[in-house]
Design a protein around this motif. Structure first.
Motif, short mmCIF file in Angstrom:
data_model
loop_
_atom_site.label_atom_id
_atom_site.label_comp_id
_atom_site.label_asym_id
_atom_site.label_seq_id
_atom_site.Cartn_x
_atom_site.Cartn_y
_atom_site.Cartn_z
N ASN A 73 0.82 -1.21 0.00
CA ASN A 73 0.00 0.00 0.00
C ASN A 73 0.85 1.26 0.00
O ASN A 73 0.56 2.22 -0.71
CB ASN A 73 -0.97 0.01 1.18
CG ASN A 73 -2.04 -1.06 1.00
OD1 ASN A 73 -2.26 -1.52 -0.13
ND2 ASN A 73 -2.68 -1.46 2.09
N LYS A 76 2.49 1.58 -3.46
CA LYS A 76 1.50 1.97 -4.48
C LYS A 76 1.09 3.42 -4.35
O LYS A 76 0.80 4.09 -5.34
CB LYS A 76 0.27 1.08 -4.40
CG LYS A 76 0.46 -0.30 -4.98
CD LYS A 76 -0.87 -1.05 -4.92
CE LYS A 76 -0.65 -2.54 -4.87
NZ LYS A 76 -1.91 -3.27 -4.64
N SER A 77 1.04 3.91 -3.09
CA SER A 77 0.56 5.28 -2.86
C SER A 77 1.53 6.31 -3.46
O SER A 77 1.18 7.46 -3.65
CB SER A 77 0.37 5.54 -1.37
OG SER A 77 1.64 5.67 -0.74
N GLU A 101 -10.78 7.13 -8.85
CA GLU A 101 -9.35 6.86 -8.64
C GLU A 101 -8.93 7.37 -7.26
O GLU A 101 -8.23 6.68 -6.52
CB GLU A 101 -8.54 7.56 -9.74
CG GLU A 101 -7.05 7.30 -9.69
CD GLU A 101 -6.67 5.90 -10.14
OE1 GLU A 101 -7.56 5.14 -10.59
OE2 GLU A 101 -5.48 5.55 -10.02
N TYR A 104 -9.84 5.02 -4.54
CA TYR A 104 -8.95 3.87 -4.32
C TYR A 104 -7.84 4.21 -3.33
O TYR A 104 -7.33 3.36 -2.61
CB TYR A 104 -8.30 3.39 -5.62
CG TYR A 104 -9.27 2.87 -6.64
CD1 TYR A 104 -10.26 1.96 -6.29
CD2 TYR A 104 -9.21 3.28 -7.97
CE1 TYR A 104 -11.16 1.48 -7.23
CE2 TYR A 104 -10.09 2.80 -8.92
CZ TYR A 104 -11.07 1.91 -8.54
OH TYR A 104 -11.94 1.43 -9.47
N TYR A 105 -7.42 5.46 -3.36
CA TYR A 105 -6.31 5.88 -2.50
C TYR A 105 -6.80 6.44 -1.16
O TYR A 105 -6.01 6.92 -0.36
CB TYR A 105 -5.46 6.94 -3.21
CG TYR A 105 -4.67 6.39 -4.36
CD1 TYR A 105 -3.48 5.70 -4.13
CD2 TYR A 105 -5.11 6.53 -5.67
CE1 TYR A 105 -2.76 5.17 -5.19
CE2 TYR A 105 -4.39 6.01 -6.73
CZ TYR A 105 -3.22 5.33 -6.49
OH TYR A 105 -2.50 4.82 -7.53
N ASN A 152 -3.32 10.97 -7.10
CA ASN A 152 -2.69 10.72 -5.79
C ASN A 152 -1.39 11.52 -5.64
O ASN A 152 -0.61 11.24 -4.74
CB ASN A 152 -2.44 9.22 -5.58
CG ASN A 152 -1.48 8.65 -6.61
OD1 ASN A 152 -1.48 9.10 -7.75
ND2 ASN A 152 -0.68 7.67 -6.23
N PRO A 154 1.54 11.57 -7.23
CA PRO A 154 2.62 10.59 -7.04
C PRO A 154 4.01 11.21 -7.02
O PRO A 154 4.25 12.21 -7.70
CB PRO A 154 2.46 9.68 -8.26
CG PRO A 154 1.85 10.55 -9.30
CD PRO A 154 0.92 11.46 -8.57
#
Ligand SMILES: Nc1ncnc2c1ncn2[C@@H]1O[C@H](COP(=O)(O)OP(=O)(O)O)[C@@H](O)[C@H]1O
Ligand SMILES: [Mg+2]
Length: 307
Positions: A73, A76-77, A101, A104-105, A152, A154
């Motif tokens: 997790n 992926k975050s 989306e 999901y986060y 998110n 990234p």
């Protein structure tokens, strides 16, 4: 800080296809990194595994120090991905695609809405916000995938062939956008088969061939290894007799176009001196092919010969 570390990554597909034969990759934080290779080399398999879309056979993937196996997790975050294939639900409004989306986060809905507005605007899709995916052109779909990858915020943005089939204007807009994002600190990895794009944007490069990394280098260092460049010279006046430029292999492709090979250790000044001595006036000059492309072709050919 290492943004991405891939160790001995192996992938064999269920049908027995050997896609990755134990590859190693290191991408530093802040880098703009190109993963290059011919069709079927293993780029999408590598990216798919890093983004947890494909299951690896063996090896390790570590994202900013977080192992994808033990801290999935967290790892992926930190990643945003723009896949090669369009994979959003076309029945949904595009604003909803982005909000899902964020869901999901676990991003709170107020922030999700703000980001949705911001990234649709940045990608020039705000006017389309209430339309479904079916109403988008190819270029718009690509931009939606990028907006989605940014939801998110990234640290590591990975793009698989982001400009494939995209028109020139959008390509340049994307280049500017990605450069800006990188300058603001986002580490970017992209795969592309436009080598001009990689040379233009990227600081480091890895070349993958038949599931193996055959080159992993700084872009400038790599380009400087090119032994011979082929230059195209446009001439002010036609030439009808063959010419010789001592030490510089030259041939006329037509009466006003001269192709000259220049070795790494030769000087372009000297070439021009020779041309001037022969009263040949040059109106413009360019590389015949992109330099990275010349190198790439050579490296792939060497690999095939087993060097
Ligand atoms: N889902 C799959 N099933 C079986 N083989 C696959 C699958 N996806 C890719 N491959 C094979 O793995 C190799 C690498 O493919 P891929 O990673 O898509 O390469 P690239 O993105 O560099 O074109 C190719 O030989 C391809 O045919
Ligand atoms: Mg691919």
């Amino acid at each position: 800080m290492i943004a991405l570390s891939v160790k001995q990554l192996t992938k064999t597909y269920a049908n027995g296809a050997y896609a990755l034969k134990g590859i190693d990759l290191d991408v530093a934080q802040g880098d703009f990194f190109a993963l290059l290779g011919q069709n079927g080399a293993g780029k999408s398999s590598t990216i798919g595994i890093i983004c947890s879309l494909i299951k690896k056979t063996a090896g390790k993937v570590i994202v900013f120090g977080h192992d994808l196996d033990t801290e999935p997790n967290k790892a992926k975050s930190l990643i945003g991905v723009v896949p090669q294939e369009m994979n959003f639900n076309s029945f949904e409004k595009i604003s909803q695609v982005l909000l899902n989306e964020a869901g999901y986060y676990g991003i709170p809905s107020k922030i999700a809405k703000e980001r949705m507005e911001m990234y649709l605007t940045v990608m020039g899709l705000w006017d389309m916000r209430d339309q479904t995916g079916f109403k988008l052109s190819g270029g718009m779909k690509r931009r939606l995938l990028i907006a989605r990858a940014l939801m998110n915020e990234p640290q590591l943005l990975i793009l698989d062939e982001p400009t494939a089939g995209v028109d020139i204007e959008l390509r340049h807009t994307l280049w500017r956008f990605l450069t800006q994002l990188n300058e603001q600190g986002t580490t970017i990895i992209l795969t592309t088969h436009y080598l001009e794009e990689a040379e233009h944007l990227c600081k480091h490069v890895a070349i993958i061939d038949h599931g193996e990394i055959i080159e992993h280098a700084n872009m400038k260092t790599l380009i400087n290894r090119l032994d011979v460049q082929t230059m195209i010279l446009d001439l002010a006046a036609p030439i009808t007799t063959p010419i010789t430029l001592n030490g510089y292999p030259a041939s006329l492709t037509d009466e006003t176009t001269l192709e000259v090979k220049i070795h790494r250790h030769q000087s372009i000044n000297e070439l021009f001196q020779r041309l001037t001595e022969q009263h040949i006036h040059v109106t413009s000059m360019r590389n015949k092919t992109n330099r990275l492309e010349e190198l790439f072709i050579g490296l792939i050919a060497d690999n095939k010969r087993g060097n």
